[in-house]
Design an enzyme around this catalytic site. Structure first.
Site, PDB file in Angstrom:
ATOM      1  N   LEU A 161       0.829  -1.216   0.000  1.00 15.63           N
ATOM      2  CA  LEU A 161       0.000   0.000   0.000  1.00 15.63           C
ATOM      3  C   LEU A 161       0.859   1.260   0.000  1.00 15.63           C
ATOM      4  O   LEU A 161       2.004   1.261   0.445  1.00 15.63           O
ATOM      5  CB  LEU A 161      -0.961  -0.007   1.181  1.00 15.63           C
ATOM      6  CG  LEU A 161      -0.425   0.044   2.626  1.00 15.63           C
ATOM      7  CD1 LEU A 161       0.042   1.397   3.055  1.00 15.63           C
ATOM      8  CD2 LEU A 161      -1.497  -0.465   3.566  1.00 15.63           C
ATOM      9  N   GLN A 162       0.250   2.336  -0.483  1.00 12.64           N
ATOM     10  CA  GLN A 162       0.888   3.655  -0.471  1.00 12.64           C
ATOM     11  C   GLN A 162       0.216   4.494   0.598  1.00 12.64           C
ATOM     12  O   GLN A 162      -1.025   4.446   0.723  1.00 12.64           O
ATOM     13  CB  GLN A 162       0.620   4.372  -1.789  1.00 12.64           C
ATOM     14  CG  GLN A 162       1.615   4.161  -2.874  1.00 12.64           C
ATOM     15  CD  GLN A 162       1.121   4.865  -4.131  1.00 12.64           C
ATOM     16  OE1 GLN A 162       0.215   4.386  -4.789  1.00 12.64           O
ATOM     17  NE2 GLN A 162       1.700   5.997  -4.450  1.00 12.64           N
ATOM     18  N   CYS A 286       9.778   4.384   3.528  1.00 12.92           N
ATOM     19  CA  CYS A 286      10.231   3.052   3.097  1.00 12.92           C
ATOM     20  C   CYS A 286      11.269   2.977   1.989  1.00 12.92           C
ATOM     21  O   CYS A 286      12.158   2.128   2.071  1.00 12.92           O
ATOM     22  CB  CYS A 286       9.022   2.214   2.719  1.00 12.92           C
ATOM     23  SG  CYS A 286       8.077   1.775   4.210  1.00 12.92           S
ATOM     24  N   LYS A 346       5.358  13.873   0.462  1.00 12.79           N
ATOM     25  CA  LYS A 346       4.489  13.919  -0.714  1.00 12.79           C
ATOM     26  C   LYS A 346       3.190  14.591  -0.285  1.00 12.79           C
ATOM     27  O   LYS A 346       2.915  14.690   0.920  1.00 12.79           O
ATOM     28  CB  LYS A 346       4.256  12.516  -1.290  1.00 12.79           C
ATOM     29  CG  LYS A 346       3.439  11.580  -0.405  1.00 12.79           C
ATOM     30  CD  LYS A 346       3.165  10.263  -1.129  1.00 12.79           C
ATOM     31  CE  LYS A 346       2.330   9.336  -0.259  1.00 12.79           C
ATOM     32  NZ  LYS A 346       2.024   8.072  -0.919  1.00 12.79           N
TER      33      LYS A 346
END
Ligand code: NAD
Ligand code: UGA
Length: 458
Positions: A161-162, A286, A346
């Protein structure tokens, strides 16, 4: 909705554990979420979500009876069908993976498992190859010490997942990877994920199924391959970005435009268009830690990951490209006032883990600039985690730009597209705009008198 349900225990209720738990409860399973952090469990019991992940809160309210939160693993371990481990695996200073959280969980499982029904322990944390076996060794040792003969197996089930799209990615994944040594484990996980694999669940109102969504692949491998798939996936994505950033550097020298180049390259379906956005490079919890981990692990086998090492180094260098561009314009940075647009690694998150903004700001301060910052979400976290960096926090872009010599866009928040740049520019000492994410076309800023620099755009 499915009639049968599985009793699942999730250990670790961070981004991955909580998302998995909440989604599995939504799909009709009985889920107990365990976290050693009592404050986190208190919050969750009150219906508050401790991670900034859109969609979790709404889903939590849908099936509250299926969710239970506790700090006591012993209370829920025996009697469950599947135990999913999702604790952190941060990088140590030398790049190796810190396995202490995972090992502590294995010891706790070994200390409390009884010889009841056969159980499946699933590792969802990102871990070096061999970790499923390591978990089994620890549990076996504990059981031996306690004189208990217990049937259980350990499988690897990495997570892709993001952040910011965690629930969406869990309900609509590209693939589900299971690394297991016995058929029963594969069968149980296939059953657990079957509503997702066959898309038989009713989508939550806030997350409709995408129109062209194709059913996910279910990939079964041995544990080592599953563990390596996770590292290789992150390493590939990070390398793809470093690759396009390197091409961007050349594009500037030869008069090409990286957006056009990336489009032309990415339209080859063998390459694909995603993760070809040039900019100040990747950050987040990550990519960096996983690249370092895989490089470190390979080193232990006497093997050097030359491409990945280069991708890592290129990313570090990329963060300072905006400062080189600033220096070209201002000549002397000392004494200048620089406004930083965006701090988070982000958009859509307040997460500052390995955020390029931190390195960029530290360098600007070292060079003697005064730094003003604005981020719609991440300023409190920045103040808390990087209080040593003396910056001026601003409540909006107009306040930020006032008296600045230059602005550097670090995070491409969509609200930056709606800023009245004529007004913002009017308050500046000099109108220099360094767009570290290529959010704008040069013309958008140039018509308001800005000297504009993107990345890889001549
Ligand atoms: P996180 O730091 O947000 O959460 C980990 C949680 O585990 C914390 O709440 C912590 O209190 C808890 N914990 C630690 N030790 C414990 C113990 N002994 N018992 C119970 N709880 C314990 O971590 P995360 O971002 O969810 O990441 C978890 C793993 O998943 C990592 O290996 C990470 O690399 C991987 N991963 C993360 C993402 C992501 O986007 N964040 C995506 C894919 C994979
Ligand atoms: C990333 C992966 O995308 C997930 O699949 C993976 O599960 C996760 O790491 C993990 O293992 O934790 P995430 O860290 O949430 O997810 O971040 P991404 O959305 O992938 O972005 C990472 C960084 O790359 C950001 O700083 C982003 O700005 C940058 N990026 C992304 C680019 O510079 N260019 C691009 O084209 C895409």
């Amino acid at each position: 909705m499915r009639q049968t349900f599985t009793k699942v225990v999730i250990i670790g209720t961070g981004y991955v554990g909580l998302t998995t738990g909440v989604c599995l409860a939504y799909l009709g399973n009985q889920v107990a979420c365990v976290d050693s952090n009592a404050a986190v469990i208190r919050q969750l019991r009150q219906g508050e979500v401790p991670v900034a992940e859109p969609g979790i809160a709404a889903l939590m309210q849908q099936n509250p009876a299926n969710l239970y939160f506790t700090t006591a693993l012993a209370e829920v371990l025996n009697g469950s069908d599947i135990v999913i481990i999702a604790v952190g695996t941060p990088a140590k200073p030398n790049g190796a993976t810190d396995m202490s959280y995972l090992e502590a969980v294995a010891r706790e499982i070994g200390a409390h498992l009884t010889d009841g029904k056969k159980q499946l322990i699933v590792n969802k944390s990102t871990v070096p190859v061999g970790s499923a076996r390591r978990v089994k060794t620890i549990i076996d040792y504990m059981l031996l010490e306690r004189g208990i003969d217990c049937e259980y197996s350990v499988a690897a089930n990495p997570e892709f997942l993001q952040e910011g799209a965690a629930v969406f990615n869990t309900l609509y994944p590209d693939r589900i990877v299971v690394g297991a040594e016995d058929e029963a484990a594969v069968g149980l996980l296939h059953q657990l994920y079957s509503p997702v694999l066959n898309q038989t669940f009713t989508p939550p109102a806030h997350l409709p199924r995408p129109r062209n969504y194709q059913l996910p692949a279910f990939i079964t491998t041995n544990p080592a391959s599953a563990e390596l798939i996770k590292y290789a996936s992150n390493a590939f994505l990070a390398t793809k970005i470093s690759f396009i950033n390197e091409i961007a550097g050349l594009a500037e020298k030869v008069g090409a435009d990286i957006k056009e180049v990336a489009l032309g390259v990415g339209l080859d379906t063998r390459v694909g268009r995603r993760y070809l956005e040039a900019g100040i490079g990747w950050g987040g919890s990550c990519f960096g830690k996983d690249l370092k981990s895989i490089i470190n692990d390979a080193g232990q086998y006497g093997y050097s990951m030359n491409v990945l090492q280069a991708a890592l180094e290129a990313n570090t260098r990329q963060r300072y490209v905006v400062i080189e561009k600033l220096q070209q314009e201002l000549k002397v940075i000392r004494g200048s006032i620089i406004g930083i647009l965006g701090l988070a690694f982000k958009p859509g998150t307040a997460d500052l883990r390995d955020a390029p903004s931190v390195d960029i700001i530290a360098k600007l301060l070292e060079l003697g600039a005064r730094v003003k910052v604005y981020d719609p979400l991440a300023m409190p976290a920045f103040q808390e985690q990087h209080g040593e960096l003396e910056v001026e926090y601003c409540q909006d872009v107009l306040t930020l730009s006032k008296n600045c010599d230059a602005l550097i866009l670090v995070t491409e928040w969509s609200e930056f597209s709606a800023v009245p740049w004529e007004t913002a520019g009017a308050g500046m000492r000099r109108r220099v705009f360094i767009d570290g994410r290529n959010l704008f076309d040069a013309r958008t800023l140039q018509i308001h008198g800005f000297a504009y620099h993107g990345i890889g755009r001549s």
